[in-house]
Design a protein around this motif. Structure first.
Motif, PDB file in Angstrom:
ATOM      1  N   GLN A 138       0.835  -1.197   0.000  1.00  0.00           N
ATOM      2  CA  GLN A 138       0.000   0.000   0.000  1.00  0.00           C
ATOM      3  C   GLN A 138       0.870   1.247   0.000  1.00  0.00           C
ATOM      4  O   GLN A 138       0.537   2.253  -0.625  1.00  0.00           O
ATOM      5  CB  GLN A 138      -0.931   0.001   1.211  1.00  0.00           C
ATOM      6  CG  GLN A 138      -1.933   1.147   1.208  1.00  0.00           C
ATOM      7  CD  GLN A 138      -2.851   1.140  -0.004  1.00  0.00           C
ATOM      8  OE1 GLN A 138      -3.425   0.105  -0.336  1.00  0.00           O
ATOM      9  NE2 GLN A 138      -2.978   2.266  -0.684  1.00  0.00           N
ATOM     10  N   VAL A 141       1.929   1.733  -3.478  1.00  0.00           N
ATOM     11  CA  VAL A 141       0.834   2.320  -4.258  1.00  0.00           C
ATOM     12  C   VAL A 141       0.711   3.808  -3.953  1.00  0.00           C
ATOM     13  O   VAL A 141       0.607   4.647  -4.860  1.00  0.00           O
ATOM     14  CB  VAL A 141      -0.495   1.592  -3.957  1.00  0.00           C
ATOM     15  CG1 VAL A 141      -1.665   2.334  -4.618  1.00  0.00           C
ATOM     16  CG2 VAL A 141      -0.447   0.156  -4.440  1.00  0.00           C
ATOM     17  N   ASP A 142       0.731   4.159  -2.662  1.00  0.00           N
ATOM     18  CA  ASP A 142       0.581   5.565  -2.257  1.00  0.00           C
ATOM     19  C   ASP A 142       1.702   6.443  -2.804  1.00  0.00           C
ATOM     20  O   ASP A 142       1.499   7.625  -3.091  1.00  0.00           O
ATOM     21  CB  ASP A 142       0.536   5.671  -0.731  1.00  0.00           C
ATOM     22  CG  ASP A 142      -0.703   5.024  -0.135  1.00  0.00           C
ATOM     23  OD1 ASP A 142      -1.672   4.821  -0.896  1.00  0.00           O
ATOM     24  OD2 ASP A 142      -0.704   4.715   1.065  1.00  0.00           O
ATOM     25  N   GLY A 144       3.193   5.897  -5.585  1.00  0.00           N
ATOM     26  CA  GLY A 144       3.177   5.855  -7.035  1.00  0.00           C
ATOM     27  C   GLY A 144       4.154   4.881  -7.647  1.00  0.00           C
ATOM     28  O   GLY A 144       4.367   4.885  -8.862  1.00  0.00           O
ATOM     29  N   ARG A 145       4.741   4.005  -6.829  1.00  0.00           N
ATOM     30  CA  ARG A 145       5.741   3.066  -7.348  1.00  0.00           C
ATOM     31  C   ARG A 145       5.086   1.914  -8.110  1.00  0.00           C
ATOM     32  O   ARG A 145       5.672   1.378  -9.043  1.00  0.00           O
ATOM     33  CB  ARG A 145       6.596   2.512  -6.203  1.00  0.00           C
ATOM     34  CG  ARG A 145       7.423   3.580  -5.495  1.00  0.00           C
ATOM     35  CD  ARG A 145       8.140   2.980  -4.292  1.00  0.00           C
ATOM     36  NE  ARG A 145       8.841   3.995  -3.526  1.00  0.00           N
ATOM     37  CZ  ARG A 145      10.105   4.328  -3.706  1.00  0.00           C
ATOM     38  NH1 ARG A 145      10.802   3.713  -4.648  1.00  0.00           N
ATOM     39  NH2 ARG A 145      10.680   5.259  -2.977  1.00  0.00           N
ATOM     40  N   ILE A 146       3.895   1.487  -7.679  1.00  0.00           N
ATOM     41  CA  ILE A 146       3.177   0.420  -8.365  1.00  0.00           C
ATOM     42  C   ILE A 146       1.702   0.799  -8.431  1.00  0.00           C
ATOM     43  O   ILE A 146       1.251   1.702  -7.728  1.00  0.00           O
ATOM     44  CB  ILE A 146       3.331  -0.950  -7.658  1.00  0.00           C
ATOM     45  CG1 ILE A 146       2.727  -0.900  -6.242  1.00  0.00           C
ATOM     46  CG2 ILE A 146       4.787  -1.380  -7.607  1.00  0.00           C
ATOM     47  CD1 ILE A 146       2.722  -2.246  -5.540  1.00  0.00           C
ATOM     48  N   THR A 147       0.947   0.076  -9.267  1.00  0.00           N
ATOM     49  CA  THR A 147      -0.485   0.335  -9.394  1.00  0.00           C
ATOM     50  C   THR A 147      -1.264  -0.584  -8.459  1.00  0.00           C
ATOM     51  O   THR A 147      -0.714  -1.537  -7.890  1.00  0.00           O
ATOM     52  CB  THR A 147      -0.945   0.078 -10.836  1.00  0.00           C
ATOM     53  OG1 THR A 147      -0.768  -1.318 -11.139  1.00  0.00           O
ATOM     54  CG2 THR A 147      -0.127   0.913 -11.818  1.00  0.00           C
ATOM     55  N   GLU A 148      -2.559  -0.319  -8.325  1.00  0.00           N
ATOM     56  CA  GLU A 148      -3.423  -1.174  -7.518  1.00  0.00           C
ATOM     57  C   GLU A 148      -3.447  -2.595  -8.079  1.00  0.00           C
ATOM     58  O   GLU A 148      -3.485  -3.569  -7.321  1.00  0.00           O
ATOM     59  CB  GLU A 148      -4.849  -0.607  -7.494  1.00  0.00           C
ATOM     60  CG  GLU A 148      -5.009   0.692  -6.726  1.00  0.00           C
ATOM     61  CD  GLU A 148      -5.033   0.481  -5.215  1.00  0.00           C
ATOM     62  OE1 GLU A 148      -4.945  -0.686  -4.776  1.00  0.00           O
ATOM     63  OE2 GLU A 148      -5.125   1.481  -4.488  1.00  0.00           O
ATOM     64  N   GLU A 149      -3.437  -2.706  -9.413  1.00  0.00           N
ATOM     65  CA  GLU A 149      -3.456  -4.024 -10.039  1.00  0.00           C
ATOM     66  C   GLU A 149      -2.170  -4.782  -9.731  1.00  0.00           C
ATOM     67  O   GLU A 149      -2.189  -5.990  -9.446  1.00  0.00           O
ATOM     68  CB  GLU A 149      -3.633  -3.893 -11.568  1.00  0.00           C
ATOM     69  CG  GLU A 149      -5.001  -3.398 -12.010  1.00  0.00           C
ATOM     70  CD  GLU A 149      -5.205  -1.914 -11.721  1.00  0.00           C
ATOM     71  OE1 GLU A 149      -4.193  -1.197 -11.546  1.00  0.00           O
ATOM     72  OE2 GLU A 149      -6.372  -1.474 -11.656  1.00  0.00           O
ATOM     73  N   GLU A 150      -1.033  -4.098  -9.763  1.00  0.00           N
ATOM     74  CA  GLU A 150       0.240  -4.743  -9.444  1.00  0.00           C
ATOM     75  C   GLU A 150       0.302  -5.140  -7.976  1.00  0.00           C
ATOM     76  O   GLU A 150       0.911  -6.152  -7.617  1.00  0.00           O
ATOM     77  CB  GLU A 150       1.404  -3.806  -9.785  1.00  0.00           C
ATOM     78  CG  GLU A 150       1.589  -3.564 -11.281  1.00  0.00           C
ATOM     79  CD  GLU A 150       2.586  -2.477 -11.590  1.00  0.00           C
ATOM     80  OE1 GLU A 150       3.236  -2.536 -12.641  1.00  0.00           O
ATOM     81  OE2 GLU A 150       2.732  -1.541 -10.754  1.00  0.00           O
ATOM     82  N   HIS A 154       1.599  -8.610  -5.958  1.00  0.00           N
ATOM     83  CA  HIS A 154       2.966  -8.307  -5.511  1.00  0.00           C
ATOM     84  C   HIS A 154       3.433  -9.365  -4.511  1.00  0.00           C
ATOM     85  O   HIS A 154       2.678  -9.788  -3.635  1.00  0.00           O
ATOM     86  CB  HIS A 154       2.995  -6.922  -4.855  1.00  0.00           C
ATOM     87  CG  HIS A 154       4.371  -6.367  -4.699  1.00  0.00           C
ATOM     88  ND1 HIS A 154       5.214  -6.762  -3.675  1.00  0.00           N
ATOM     89  CD2 HIS A 154       5.072  -5.454  -5.422  1.00  0.00           C
ATOM     90  CE1 HIS A 154       6.358  -6.115  -3.778  1.00  0.00           C
ATOM     91  NE2 HIS A 154       6.295  -5.314  -4.828  1.00  0.00           N
TER      92      HIS A 154
END
Length: 409
Positions: A138, A141-142, A144-150, A154
């Motif tokens: 999370q 995600v917060d 911006g390193r990965i997306t919600e889908e990734e 993970h």
């Protein structure tokens, strides 16, 4: 003033786990889900202790602010009780639990949250996730390193950054006070649901006219249909009129059975970077203190893992390409050991290779063109030459030419 129209709590061990480490509570004005960690060494004990202690806060308060303070105090007290239990039972070292709780006061709800269990709100047909997971992914995600889908796939998606347990004496707890109104449907769940069912699937079930118990059962079934690799617990609270009749609190999961501190399983070796962890059906999941050094180390580790994956993919691709090239070369070399007799420029010729072509690539070429005109051959011989005559060797092809020459006499 908003009232509880109906509520329900449902818990299931899932299809992989042998025991239920989740706990759920649906009381008069307090509702919560706790997801224990620590495997058989104490995940069920942790969630049960926390649930029973926090359930004591299910009482009347003078204000929402008063209720919020009491709920946070209950979580801190549960954390202290967990630490004391570990002190008295060393075999439970490393146990902990998430907690997501909702307390109703007037037209407001008080929320206390730590870990990766979740609280959702369905209002006017739209579903919202109210809490934020306290997990490593999370944070990615917060930032911006990965997306919600990734994040859903993970390898570190189960690393918890905050839980109740024997690690911190004063863990940071998210708390908030929100308005609620008639028609709202609140749902609390462990990651056994949110980690399996999609957001849209949860929204579809939450939007149905089914009662609280029926909706909770459908959500649990959605997890089971998805494989249910973890325990799954769901608590639903419907706001509106008429109010639900006064009923005893409903307790599900490990908190519903007597506590039992059994013989601990053998301790498995752990990486020096990893603190006590809980078992996960797909991968190891664990808790780490909310440490920036550890956070940076995990990011660096993920970078190294991604680099290794790229290198492995590149090497694998090169090996596959090399294998294809070798196979093609060997196949072509084999075709050049074959011969056949056919027509070239109106004359009988010996061809090296096979009659087929591979797209634009010809698999044969003229080896020798004779002085025999195809038109001078007998009708039958003309037809066979035009269709080509296969030969297993050059000597056999020459013998065919000699036979055709002899037929001209």
């Amino acid at each position: 003033m908003a009232t509880v129209k109906a509520s329900a709590a449902v818990s299931h061990v899932g299809k992989i786990r042998s025991n239920n480490q989740d706990s759920g509570y649906a009381g008069r004005s307090l509702f919560l889900v706790a997801d224990g960690m620590g495997g058989h060494a104490g995940g069920d004990v942790a969630s049960a202790i926390a649930t029973r202690r926090i359930a004591e806060a299910d009482t009347d308060y003078f204000s929402a602010l008063d209720a919020s303070g009491a709920l946070q105090e209950a979580l801190i007290s549960a954390n202290q009780e967990l630490a004391e239990t570990v002190f008295e039972h060393a075999e439970l070292t490393g146990m902990g639990t998430t907690v997501s709780a909702v307390a109703l006061y007037g037209d407001q709800v008080v929320i206390a949250h730590i870990g990766d269990s979740r609280i959702y709100l369905m209002r006017a047909g739209e579903l919202s996730q109210i809490t934020t997971d306290h997990t490593f992914v999370q944070r990615l995600v917060d930032s911006g390193r990965i997306t919600e889908e990734e994040a859903m796939v993970h390898p570190r998606r189960s690393v918890l950054m905050r839980v109740l347990g024997d690690v911190e004496s004063s863990p940071e707890i998210d708390s908030m006070i929100l308005d609620t109104r008639e028609g709202d449907r609140w749902m609390i769940c462990s990651d056994g649901l949110s980690g399996v069912a999609s957001f849209s699937e949860i929204a579809e079930i939450m939007a149905t006219d089914a009662g609280a118990k029926a909706a909770a059962d459908k959500l649990v079934k959605a997890s089971l249909d998805g494989g249910a690799p973890d325990n799954v617990t769901v608590v639903i609270v419907d706001i509106g009129e008429p109010p639900a009749p006064e009923t005893p609190p409903v307790i599900v999961g490990s908190a519903a059975i007597p506590l039992a501190f059994g013989t601990p399983e053998p301790v498995r070796p752990r990486s020096i970077l990893l603190a006590p962890f809980r078992l996960h059906p797909v991968q190891e999941a664990h808790f780490e203190p909310d440490s920036e050094d550890y956070y940076d180390e995990l990011i660096e580790e993920d970078r190294r893992r991604a680099t290794r994956r790229r290198v492995a993919w590149l090497v694998g691709s090169l090996l596959i390409v090399a294998g294809i090239v070798v196979a093609c070369v060997l196949s072509y070399q084999w075709t050049q050991t074959r011969y056949f007799v056919g027509e070239s420029n109106g004359r009988v010729a010996i061809f090296q290779g096979i009659q087929q072509d591979l797209g634009p690539l010809s698999l044969h070429e003229v080896y020798r063109e004779t002085n025999i005109d195809v038109a001078d051959l007998r009708t039958y011989d003309q037809m066979t030459v035009e269709r080509t005559i296969s030969a297993t060797s050059l000597d056999e092809a020459r013998a065919i030419i000699e036979r055709l020459e002899a037929s001209l006499d």
